[in-house]
Design a protein around this motif. Sequence first.
Motif, PDB file in Angstrom:
ATOM      1  N   CYS A 143      -4.709   5.210  -2.710  1.00  0.00           N
ATOM      2  CA  CYS A 143      -3.279   5.233  -2.752  1.00  0.00           C
ATOM      3  C   CYS A 143      -2.451   5.058  -1.416  1.00  0.00           C
ATOM      4  O   CYS A 143      -1.285   5.022  -1.341  1.00  0.00           O
TER       5      CYS A 143
ATOM      6  N   ARG B 190      -1.450   3.412  -5.916  1.00  0.00           N
ATOM      7  CA  ARG B 190      -0.761   2.390  -5.142  1.00  0.00           C
ATOM      8  C   ARG B 190       0.152   1.361  -5.722  1.00  0.00           C
ATOM      9  O   ARG B 190      -0.131   1.126  -7.025  1.00  0.00           O
TER      10      ARG B 190
ATOM     11  N   VAL C  39       1.149  -1.031   0.116  1.00  0.00           N
ATOM     12  CA  VAL C  39       0.206  -0.076  -0.038  1.00  0.00           C
ATOM     13  C   VAL C  39       0.986   1.148   0.089  1.00  0.00           C
ATOM     14  O   VAL C  39       0.789   2.252  -0.682  1.00  0.00           O
TER      15      VAL C  39
HETATM   16  N1  LIG Z   1      -7.580  -2.138   7.083  1.00  0.00           N
HETATM   17  C1  LIG Z   1      -7.319  -2.560   5.781  1.00  0.00           C
HETATM   18  N2  LIG Z   1      -7.179  -3.976   5.416  1.00  0.00           N
HETATM   19  C2  LIG Z   1      -6.914  -4.335   4.246  1.00  0.00           C
HETATM   20  N3  LIG Z   1      -6.644  -3.460   3.198  1.00  0.00           N
HETATM   21  C3  LIG Z   1      -7.070  -1.949   3.569  1.00  0.00           C
HETATM   22  C4  LIG Z   1      -7.040  -1.711   4.835  1.00  0.00           C
HETATM   23  N4  LIG Z   1      -7.593  -0.448   4.887  1.00  0.00           N
HETATM   24  C5  LIG Z   1      -7.143   0.038   3.529  1.00  0.00           C
HETATM   25  N5  LIG Z   1      -6.770  -1.050   2.833  1.00  0.00           N
HETATM   26  C6  LIG Z   1      -6.426  -1.092   1.183  1.00  0.00           C
HETATM   27  O1  LIG Z   1      -5.281  -0.221   1.350  1.00  0.00           O
HETATM   28  C7  LIG Z   1      -5.521   0.790   0.050  1.00  0.00           C
HETATM   29  C8  LIG Z   1      -5.184   2.159   0.542  1.00  0.00           C
HETATM   30  O2  LIG Z   1      -6.192   2.550   1.312  1.00  0.00           O
HETATM   31  P1  LIG Z   1      -6.563   3.970   2.051  1.00  0.00           P
HETATM   32  O3  LIG Z   1      -7.836   4.103   2.570  1.00  0.00           O
HETATM   33  O4  LIG Z   1      -5.383   4.580   2.786  1.00  0.00           O
HETATM   34  O5  LIG Z   1      -6.456   5.006   0.615  1.00  0.00           O
HETATM   35  P2  LIG Z   1      -6.728   6.412   0.565  1.00  0.00           P
HETATM   36  O6  LIG Z   1      -5.835   6.962  -0.231  1.00  0.00           O
HETATM   37  O7  LIG Z   1      -6.885   6.973   1.918  1.00  0.00           O
HETATM   38  O8  LIG Z   1      -7.831   6.336  -0.433  1.00  0.00           O
HETATM   39  P3  LIG Z   1      -9.108   7.222  -0.400  1.00  0.00           P
HETATM   40  O9  LIG Z   1      -8.657   8.597  -1.458  1.00  0.00           O
HETATM   41  O10 LIG Z   1     -10.307   6.569  -1.135  1.00  0.00           O
HETATM   42  O11 LIG Z   1      -9.665   7.736   0.976  1.00  0.00           O
HETATM   43  C9  LIG Z   1      -6.676   0.373  -0.622  1.00  0.00           C
HETATM   44  O12 LIG Z   1      -6.505  -0.411  -1.649  1.00  0.00           O
HETATM   45  C10 LIG Z   1      -7.668  -0.321   0.461  1.00  0.00           C
HETATM   46  O13 LIG Z   1      -8.422  -1.056  -0.195  1.00  0.00           O
END
Ligand SMILES: Nc1ncnc2c1ncn2[C@@H]1O[C@H](COP(=O)(O)OP(=O)(O)OP(=O)(O)O)[C@@H](O)[C@H]1O
Lengths: 255, 271
Positions: A39, A206, A17
């Motif tokens: 991401c 990502r 991630v």
């Molecule tokens: N607790 C978790 N367990 C498994 N996968 C997760 C978990 N939290 C996030 N992910 C995965 O990790 C990746 C990054 O998630 P994250 O929520 O940090 O993204 P983000 O950049 O905040 O996205 P957004 O812009 O939609 O808020 C995503 O593919 C998500 O599906």
Amino acid sequence: MDLTLANITHHYSGLPVLQDISLHIPAGQILCIVGPSGCGKSTLLRLIGGLERPDEGDVLQLGAPPPDCLNPLTYVFQDFALLPWRTVRGNISLVLEDHGLKGAEAERIISDVLARTNLSDFGKALPRQLSGGMKQRVAIARALAVNPAAMLLDEPLSALDAQTRELLMEDLLALWARQPFTGIYVTHNLSEAVRLGHSIAVLSRRPGRIREVITIDTPPPDRRAGDARLDEVQAHLWSLMRDEAKAADQELLNV
Amino acid sequence: MSDATLPDTATPRPVPFRGGGFRPVAKRGVGLAVFVVLLLVIEWGTRAGWIGNLTLPRPSDVGAALVELYQSGMLWTHLGPSLARLAVGSLLGISAGIGVGVLIGLFSYIRAGLVPLVAALFPIPKIALLPLFVIWFGIDEGSKYALIALGTFTPTVVSTYGAVDNVDRALVRMGQSFGLGWWSIVRKIILPGALPGILSGLRVSLAIGIILLVAAEMLGAEHGIGAYVLQAGSLYDLERLFAGVVILSALGVVTSWVIGLVEKRLLRWRG
Ligand SMILES: Nc1ncnc2c1ncn2[C@@H]1O[C@H](COP(=O)(O)OP(=O)(O)OP(=O)(O)O)[C@@H](O)[C@H]1O
Ligand SMILES: [Mg+2]
């Protein structure tokens, strides 16, 4: 108190991630993090605040938080996270009670932060009676009550309409101008990033890596609409984001 | 397209209303009216003869049996012990059930250990265990308390840990992010958040408690609504049998009403 991220890498059940994130956030400055959906921005924020442990790398605090600081790293959540069964004052007193602040001292702090967020008349209201913008103000008031050394804001304005967003953005700028806080501000909105950030970190799709960190020298409260430098930064951010966002979109379709 | 198939486009028409419904609203008196109508129909049927007098007793006769029960003073002789049994038994069962349910909700090991056990206990007809309880706790009050306690315990456990599981984890994360202690999070976030689910579970538990109360009183109780019903039944005294049933229904309505009051007070924040 400065924050430093040193080579942070994180996976969720094998899925990378975040990769090799290194950043430095000086005290009293706001770092904005932008990047395409999924991401790892929220993940990064959870790692910074100690709600999750990174697989590799460290989050380091440099220097001591101010002595009257109750909770050095304090979040403002996108979905407000207010307890529906407590009034506005009760929600703020929740985070004071565990630090032994009760009675008159707590009342003084609560009244102070409510005044700073223009909520003085709503102390007795329950969350369900408040609009989205007011709920987020309560969440900001709650964060201010513990006198944070750093505020971690995860898309705090995303759930709000454009007008309320504008008002709260002005509130945030005024709060910072009055008492500069260290902030990490995650957003999708490039113009928010350009309004608020001393520096702006752009993450790739990502697994999130740092594409670029852009600094803006004008202090946030002095920035005016139509400033050529700001427009230039925003256009540059968009050119960076554009391809990433497109590619991220395609990737999600292929899952 | 020909003009004939088109509706008249010149005159404005109101947009048809398609919303509404799917949202229960309080309608006062409707429940009572259903009761009254049902009773009147039965009264009419038994008087007119199209309901035989061995099929259903006449509602007015049941009423007379109730009045007689009240006037002879036997109402309290039967109702008093029943209420005490229900109160003690369900208090034991419900408080243990909430305690165990919260523990299951909070600790993975306890969940792994106890959920299968509760699943195994739940479907056992507790009435079948009554002879066993008599041996363990004696023929007196002990076995009756135990039966009601066990019967209310299992549904309370299941609804409580379901309610704890349903508490919004974002609120828990918020608590942790502000440095709240474990006990504070449980007390100020988990328990209030689980309260609506726990209270609605209590409605089911107490109804089961009333069913088991009667079952318990059918074995070795001199007084109590269950004993009264059993006695009337074995004599084929339908009026008194139904008088007992009416009292049990009333007991169910009252407990559900009390829980409604508690919900109104404690869950005012839901609006
Ligand atoms: N607790 C978790 N367990 C498994 N996968 C997760 C978990 N939290 C996030 N992910 C995965 O990790 C990746 C990054 O998630 P994250 O929520 O940090 O993204 P983000 O950049 O905040 O996205 P957004 O812009 O939609 O808020 C995503 O593919 C998500 O599906
Ligand atoms: Mg996110």
